[in-house]
Design an enzyme around this catalytic site. Structure first.
Site, PDB file in Angstrom:
ATOM      1  N   HIS A 159      30.508 -23.844  13.989  1.00  0.00           N
ATOM      2  CA  HIS A 159      30.383 -22.406  13.720  1.00  0.00           C
ATOM      3  C   HIS A 159      30.700 -22.047  12.268  1.00  0.00           C
ATOM      4  CE1 HIS A 159      34.643 -22.826  14.914  1.00  0.00           C
ATOM      5  NE2 HIS A 159      34.882 -21.763  14.163  1.00  0.00           N
ATOM      6  N   ASP A 160      31.591 -22.773  11.619  1.00  0.00           N
ATOM      7  CA  ASP A 160      31.953 -22.447  10.231  1.00  0.00           C
ATOM      8  C   ASP A 160      31.479 -23.502   9.231  1.00  0.00           C
ATOM      9  OD1 ASP A 160      33.128 -19.966  10.476  1.00  0.00           O
ATOM     10  OD2 ASP A 160      35.141 -20.746  10.836  1.00  0.00           O
ATOM     11  N   ASP A 212      36.654 -18.001  18.843  1.00  0.00           N
ATOM     12  CA  ASP A 212      37.102 -18.189  17.458  1.00  0.00           C
ATOM     13  C   ASP A 212      38.218 -17.208  17.103  1.00  0.00           C
ATOM     14  OD1 ASP A 212      37.067 -19.190  14.817  1.00  0.00           O
ATOM     15  OD2 ASP A 212      35.646 -17.646  14.185  1.00  0.00           O
ATOM     16  N   LYS A 221      31.072 -22.923   5.461  1.00  0.00           N
ATOM     17  CA  LYS A 221      32.208 -22.820   4.531  1.00  0.00           C
ATOM     18  C   LYS A 221      32.247 -23.967   3.521  1.00  0.00           C
ATOM     19  CE  LYS A 221      35.401 -20.148   7.416  1.00  0.00           C
ATOM     20  NZ  LYS A 221      36.684 -20.161   8.151  1.00  0.00           N
ATOM     21  N   HIS A 258      28.878 -17.575   4.471  1.00  0.00           N
ATOM     22  CA  HIS A 258      28.965 -18.866   5.177  1.00  0.00           C
ATOM     23  C   HIS A 258      28.123 -18.863   6.451  1.00  0.00           C
ATOM     24  CE1 HIS A 258      32.068 -16.991   7.817  1.00  0.00           C
ATOM     25  NE2 HIS A 258      31.787 -17.969   8.666  1.00  0.00           N
ATOM     26  N   HIS A 293      28.225 -15.861  15.028  1.00  0.00           N
ATOM     27  CA  HIS A 293      29.570 -15.742  15.601  1.00  0.00           C
ATOM     28  C   HIS A 293      30.414 -14.631  14.969  1.00  0.00           C
ATOM     29  CE1 HIS A 293      30.451 -18.322  12.129  1.00  0.00           C
ATOM     30  NE2 HIS A 293      31.734 -18.069  12.296  1.00  0.00           N
ATOM     31  N   HIS A 294      29.902 -14.006  13.899  1.00  0.00           N
ATOM     32  CA  HIS A 294      30.598 -12.854  13.322  1.00  0.00           C
ATOM     33  C   HIS A 294      29.859 -11.544  13.574  1.00  0.00           C
ATOM     34  CE1 HIS A 294      34.025 -14.683  11.372  1.00  0.00           C
ATOM     35  NE2 HIS A 294      33.248 -15.623  10.848  1.00  0.00           N
TER      36      HIS A 294
END
Length: 390
Positions: free
Chosen positions: A246-247, A330, A250, A275, A301-302
Site C-alpha cells: 500500500h505504501d 492502515d 514512498k 506516494h 488507501h487514502h
C-alpha cells in the site's frame, strides 16, 4: 463410511471392468487438464487413484528437494503432513525408485519398524485398521522422481494390491504429470511473487517511520476484514498478499519530507500525497492478479468515504472495496503503534474515532466488520507486536 470401521466390516467391491476404467480415466483426465490450483489438482489425483485401483484411501506425496522432505497437502482420512525425505515407506520408495507392496501391515517383517511407528501407531490413535499398502514413485517428463502415490486398503475380496493396480496407479500419475508440473510451477511463481511483494512492502515502510511488522499486521487485518465482509477465502488471501504494497510509492519520496519529525508544510504534504500515484504507476501495468490488486490498494488507501481523501477524491463505492478495507487497517495500525514521534493511542480512543468517522472517512460496513472482528484483530496485533518481534 465411518473412520472406525474395521476392514472386514466394509462392503467389498470388485476391480473395475475395462469400460469402467475408461470412464474414470476420461472423466478425471478432463478435470485434471483444466486445473492449475495445486491443492485441487492433488485431490483430483488422489480421488482418481482411489477409484482406479479400488482402495479405501489414497495420498499424493510430493518431494521437496530443497528441504529434502516429502509432504502431502491433501489426503483421504489424514491431515496434511510433512516429513524427512528418507522417512517411512514413501521415503524408501522415492529413494529407491521402486514400488512397495505390503499385504498386511501387522504381519510384514521387512518394514516392521517403519509400520509400527507409522501406520500402526496412527491406527491406535484413530481406530482405523490398516491392512494392505502400496507406494509407487512417479516421475516428471524428464524422468525425475517428483513424488509418490500411497494407497491404503484394497477393497476387493483379495484385500491385496496387485501388479495390475501398480500399472493403473502409474497410469493415473502419468495422466496428471504435465498438469502437476504446471501447477507446481505456477505455485512456485506465486510464492515467489508473494515473497517479492512482501519484501518490497517492507522496503517501502523502512524508508518511512514505520516498522516491518506494520505491513504484516495490515495484511492480516485486511484478510480478517475481507472475510468478515463475506469475501471468499481466495479473495481475502489475495488482498492479504497485495496489501503490504500500500505504501510502496514512498520509495520515491525525499527523506527531507518522509522523515521530517515535525508537521509538514502544504507543499511537503502534496509531495507526501504523491506516494499513492507513484505506487499506482509502479504497479498498474502488470496483468498479474496480485499486482493489479496491489495497484488498487496503493492508489486508493487514502481515499475517504465522504470524498475528501486523495489522490482522486473518490466517494463511497467509487472507492474499490480493497482500498476501503486497507484504509481502516492502515489507520488502526498507525494510530495504535508507538513511534519515536508519537505515543500509541489507547484502544478506546481509536474505537471512538472509528465510530465518529463511520460514514465520513470510512465505509460504514467496513467499520462494522472491524468491530465484529476486533478480538481476532487484537490477537494479530499482539502476535506481530514490534516489542515482541524486536
Amino acid at each position: 463410511m465411518h473412520e472406525t470401521h474395521q476392514l472386514g466390516m466394509r462392503k467389498l467391491k470388485k476391480d473395475l471392468q475395462p469400460q469402467e476404467m475408461l470412464r474414470i480415466i476420461f472423466e478425471y483426465a478432463a478435470k485434471i487438464a483444466n486445473e492449475r490450483r495445486l491443492d485441487h489438482l492433488l485431490m483430483l489425483m488422489a480421488d482418481m487413484g482411489r477409484e482406479m485401483i479400488v482402495s479405501d484411501r489414497c495420498t499424493v506425496w510430493l518431494l521437496d528437494k530443497q528441504k529434502n522432505e516429502v509432504y502431502s497437502t491433501v489426503a483421504h482420512g489424514v491431515p496434511p503432513l510433512r516429513m524427512p525425505g528418507s522417512a517411512g515407506l514413501v521415503g524408501h520408495s522415492i529413494a529407491t525408485g521402486k514400488p512397495i507392496f505390503i499385504d498386511d501391515a501387522y504381519q510384514n517383517i521387512e518394514f516392521k519398524d517403519v509400520l509400527e511407528s507409522g501406520a500402526i501407531a496412527m491406527d491406535k490413535k484413530t481406530g482405523y485398521r490398516t491392512k494392505s499398502l502400496m507406494v509407487i514413485p512417479f516421475r516428471n517428463n524428464e524422468g525425475e522422481i517428483m513424488g509418490a502415490y500411497q494407497a491404503v486398503n484394497k477393497l476387493t475380496e483379495q484385500e491385496q494390491f496387485s501388479v495390475k493396480d501398480l500399472e493403473h496407479l502409474s497410469l493415473a500419475a502419468s495422466y496428471a504429470g504435465k498438469s502437476l508440473e504446471s501447477a507446481l510451477l505456477s505455485h512456485e511463481i506465486e510464492e515467489t511473487q508473494k515473497e517479492i511483494i512482501f519484501t518490497m512492502g517492507e522496503i517501502g515502510e523502512s524508508r518511512s517511520k514505520e516498522t516491518g511488522n506494520h505491513v504484516k499486521r495490515v495484511a492480516e487485518y485486511s484478510y480478517l476484514l475481507a472475510l468478515g465482509l463475506g469475501m471468499s477465502e481466495e479473495e481475502a488471501e489475495l488482498l492479504k498478499i497485495a496489501s503490504p504494497m500500500h505504501d510502496i510509492g514512498k520509495v520515491a519520496i525525499p527523506d527531507a519530507v518522509l522523515k521530517k519529525p515535525g508537521k509538514l508544510t502544504d507543499e511537503e504534504f502534496d509531495i507526501m500525497k504523491s506516494h499513492t500515484e507513484i505506487g499506482y504507476g509502479l504497479l498498474k501495468n502488470s496483468k498479474r492478479r496480485i499486482l493489479t490488486t496491489a495497484a488498487i490498494v496503493a492508489h486508493q488507501h487514502h481515499e475517504k468515504w465522504n470524498g475528501r481523501g486523495y489522490p482522486q477524491g473518490l466517494k463511497g463505492e467509487e472507492i474499490h472495496i480493497y482500498g476501503r478495507i486497507t484504509a481502516i487497517a492502515d489507520v488502526f495500525d498507525a494510530l495504535g503503534s508507538a513511534r519515536v514521534y508519537k505515543a500509541a493511542w489507547e484502544l478506546d480512543r481509536i474505537l471512538n474515532l472509528f465510530k465518529e468517522e463511520r460514514g465520513e472517512h470510512f465505509d460504514p460496513q467496513v467499520v462494522d466488520a472491524f468491530i465484529e472482528q476486533l478480538p481476532k484483530i487484537l490477537e494479530i496485533r499482539e502476535q506481530y507486536s514490534d516489542i515482541a518481534l524486536g
